[in-house]
Write an enzyme that holds these catalytic residues in place. Structure first.
Site, PDB file in Angstrom:
ATOM      1  N   LEU A  74       0.816  -1.225   0.000  1.00  0.00           N
ATOM      2  CA  LEU A  74       0.000   0.000   0.000  1.00  0.00           C
ATOM      3  C   LEU A  74       0.848   1.274   0.000  1.00  0.00           C
ATOM      4  CD1 LEU A  74      -2.667  -1.416   2.448  1.00  0.00           C
ATOM      5  CD2 LEU A  74      -2.932  -1.150  -0.015  1.00  0.00           C
ATOM      6  N   CYS A 114      -7.443  -4.006   5.841  1.00  0.00           N
ATOM      7  CA  CYS A 114      -6.255  -3.533   6.567  1.00  0.00           C
ATOM      8  C   CYS A 114      -6.376  -3.976   8.020  1.00  0.00           C
ATOM      9  CB  CYS A 114      -6.163  -2.008   6.594  1.00  0.00           C
ATOM     10  SG  CYS A 114      -6.687  -1.169   5.137  1.00  0.00           S
ATOM     11  N   ASN A 119     -11.532  -7.716  -3.067  1.00  0.00           N
ATOM     12  CA  ASN A 119     -10.076  -7.513  -3.092  1.00  0.00           C
ATOM     13  C   ASN A 119      -9.379  -8.826  -3.503  1.00  0.00           C
ATOM     14  OD1 ASN A 119      -7.560  -6.227  -2.565  1.00  0.00           O
ATOM     15  ND2 ASN A 119      -8.621  -4.924  -1.077  1.00  0.00           N
TER      16      ASN A 119
HETATM   17  C1  LIG Z   1      -0.401  -4.110  -7.977  1.00  0.00           C
HETATM   18  C2  LIG Z   1      -1.738  -4.048  -7.281  1.00  0.00           C
HETATM   19  C3  LIG Z   1      -1.995  -3.019  -6.365  1.00  0.00           C
HETATM   20  C4  LIG Z   1      -3.231  -2.936  -5.714  1.00  0.00           C
HETATM   21  N1  LIG Z   1      -3.464  -1.913  -4.832  1.00  0.00           N
HETATM   22  C5  LIG Z   1      -4.676  -1.828  -4.212  1.00  0.00           C
HETATM   23  C6  LIG Z   1      -4.956  -0.745  -3.318  1.00  0.00           C
HETATM   24  O1  LIG Z   1      -4.146   0.177  -3.122  1.00  0.00           O
HETATM   25  N2  LIG Z   1      -6.181  -0.738  -2.688  1.00  0.00           N
HETATM   26  C7  LIG Z   1      -7.126  -1.723  -2.937  1.00  0.00           C
HETATM   27  O2  LIG Z   1      -8.216  -1.674  -2.340  1.00  0.00           O
HETATM   28  N3  LIG Z   1      -6.892  -2.726  -3.808  1.00  0.00           N
HETATM   29  C8  LIG Z   1      -5.692  -2.800  -4.435  1.00  0.00           C
HETATM   30  N4  LIG Z   1      -5.462  -3.822  -5.310  1.00  0.00           N
HETATM   31  C9  LIG Z   1      -6.523  -4.803  -5.610  1.00  0.00           C
HETATM   32  C10 LIG Z   1      -7.252  -4.458  -6.926  1.00  0.00           C
HETATM   33  O3  LIG Z   1      -7.861  -3.187  -6.874  1.00  0.00           O
HETATM   34  C11 LIG Z   1      -8.317  -5.529  -7.254  1.00  0.00           C
HETATM   35  O4  LIG Z   1      -9.249  -5.581  -6.185  1.00  0.00           O
HETATM   36  C12 LIG Z   1      -7.719  -6.915  -7.440  1.00  0.00           C
HETATM   37  O5  LIG Z   1      -6.497  -6.834  -8.137  1.00  0.00           O
HETATM   38  C13 LIG Z   1      -8.681  -7.884  -8.172  1.00  0.00           C
HETATM   39  O6  LIG Z   1      -9.010  -7.410  -9.456  1.00  0.00           O
HETATM   40  P1  LIG Z   1      -8.214  -7.896 -10.799  1.00  0.00           P
HETATM   41  O7  LIG Z   1      -8.178  -9.398 -10.754  1.00  0.00           O
HETATM   42  O8  LIG Z   1      -8.982  -7.305 -11.933  1.00  0.00           O
HETATM   43  O9  LIG Z   1      -6.827  -7.329 -10.686  1.00  0.00           O
HETATM   44  C14 LIG Z   1      -4.232  -3.918  -5.974  1.00  0.00           C
HETATM   45  C15 LIG Z   1      -3.963  -4.947  -6.906  1.00  0.00           C
HETATM   46  C16 LIG Z   1      -2.746  -5.012  -7.552  1.00  0.00           C
HETATM   47  C17 LIG Z   1      -2.500  -6.129  -8.546  1.00  0.00           C
END
Ligand SMILES: Cc1cc2nc3c(=O)[nH]c(=O)nc-3n(C[C@H](O)[C@H](O)[C@H](O)COP(=O)(O)O)c2cc1C
Length: 282
Positions: A70, A126, A187
């Site tokens: 984060l 968190c 998430n």
């Molecule tokens: C590199 C990376 C950073 C992420 N940072 C955050 C974040 O700061 N806050 C959050 O709620 N989710 C964060 N996520 C989760 C994504 O927003 C999302 O919920 C998760 O990747 C599932 O979706 P996807 O399969 O389309 O990636 C992050 C995911 C990745 C891969």
């Protein structure tokens, strides 16, 4: 095209850029930033966070494990230097906030009032330090209290981003009763990959995203849509219009694209046009 409503948030299309997967838009083509239904910022904390040491990303078959930790510049830099640029792209901006205590979340919500963002997305994955480090997402009563208190200070759109593990239904219902307007489902999943390196294997612990998680989150969306009335924003492994369409069929009203954008910055526009073609085919 009529606007899509997610509570008080109005979107020109159902695609939102998922938190943390598009930086702050520095490397994304302008058409993508302008063409999305909404932009969900990277997670913002009260003070800057450095994040975790490497490795931060590892690939698995059909998935990505991240342990970014984060990393972010904190509220005041975000509000003064980054948010104005995000607002200039046009789509509504939803700020993803993260805190280690109720007070931190509240100060973030207060600090963002009047800054121009349309909404907040509360990342409850968190640890709550005042509860011995148990994540908010494992504690429905804690989520109820947290959302209720945020609702008292934040009058704009308010979404809660669920963790896919733990008492998900109870947490979703708690968020609904406390005044959330939408639920982001969901998430990443806790996961591990073994990295082979010079000095021997290393364990990389982090959150799994990408196509590998789609059937899991799809089921979660399907089940939640039968338990809560709030609009659901699906998020998990969407890489094609067909994926998005399946989520919409299973009860989502909108969806977020994450890992697909990391791999191909133009993916969101392709997904939207594929979805459009599917809708036209009936
Ligand atoms: C590199 C990376 C950073 C992420 N940072 C955050 C974040 O700061 N806050 C959050 O709620 N989710 C964060 N996520 C989760 C994504 O927003 C999302 O919920 C998760 O990747 C599932 O979706 P996807 O399969 O389309 O990636 C992050 C995911 C990745 C891969």
């Amino acid at each position: 095209m009529p606007l899509l409503s997610l509570g008080s948030l109005k979107l020109k299309n159902p695609l939102m850029l998922a938190s943390g997967t598009w930086g702050f838009g520095e490397t994304l083509p302008q058409e993508v930033l302008k063409g999305a239904g909404a932009l969900v910022s990277k997670g913002i904390s009260l003070f800057p966070r450095e994040g975790n040491p490497p490795p931060r990303l590892s690939e698995t078959p059909c998935g990505l494990i991240n342990s970014i930790g984060l990393e972010n510049p904190g509220l005041s830099v975000f509000r003064e230097r980054i948010l104005p640029r995000l607002l200039s792209y046009g789509p509504p901006v939803v700020v993803n906030i993260l805190g280690e205590s109720e007070e931190e979340f509240l100060r973030l919500a207060e600090g963002l009032c009047g800054a121009g963002a349309s909404g907040l997305e509360v990342n409850i994955s968190c640890p709550n330090v005042k509860k011995g480090g148990i994540a908010f997402s494992q504690d429905p009563e804690g989520v109820f209290r947290l959302v209720k208190r945020i609702r008292e200070v934040w009058k704009g759109f308010l979404a809660v981003k669920l963790s896919p593990v733990g008492p998900v239904s109870e947490v979703a219902q708690a968020a609904e009763e406390a005044g959330a307007e939408a639920l982001t489902c969901a998430n990443t999943y806790p996961a591990l990959s073994v990295i082979r390196e010079g000095k021997g294997p290393r364990f990389h612990l982090g959150g799994l995203s990408g196509p590998a998680i789609k059937p899991l989150t799809l089921r979660l969306v399907y089940e939640l849509s039968r338990r809560v009335k709030l609009p659901l924003i699906a998020c998990g492994g969407i890489v094609s219009g067909r994926d998005a369409w399946e989520y919409l069929l299973c009860g989502a009203r909108a969806f977020q694209v994450g890992t697909a954008t990391l791999l191909d910055p133009r993916a969101p526009l392709r997904i939207l046009s594929e979805l459009d073609a599917l809708a036209k085919d009936g």
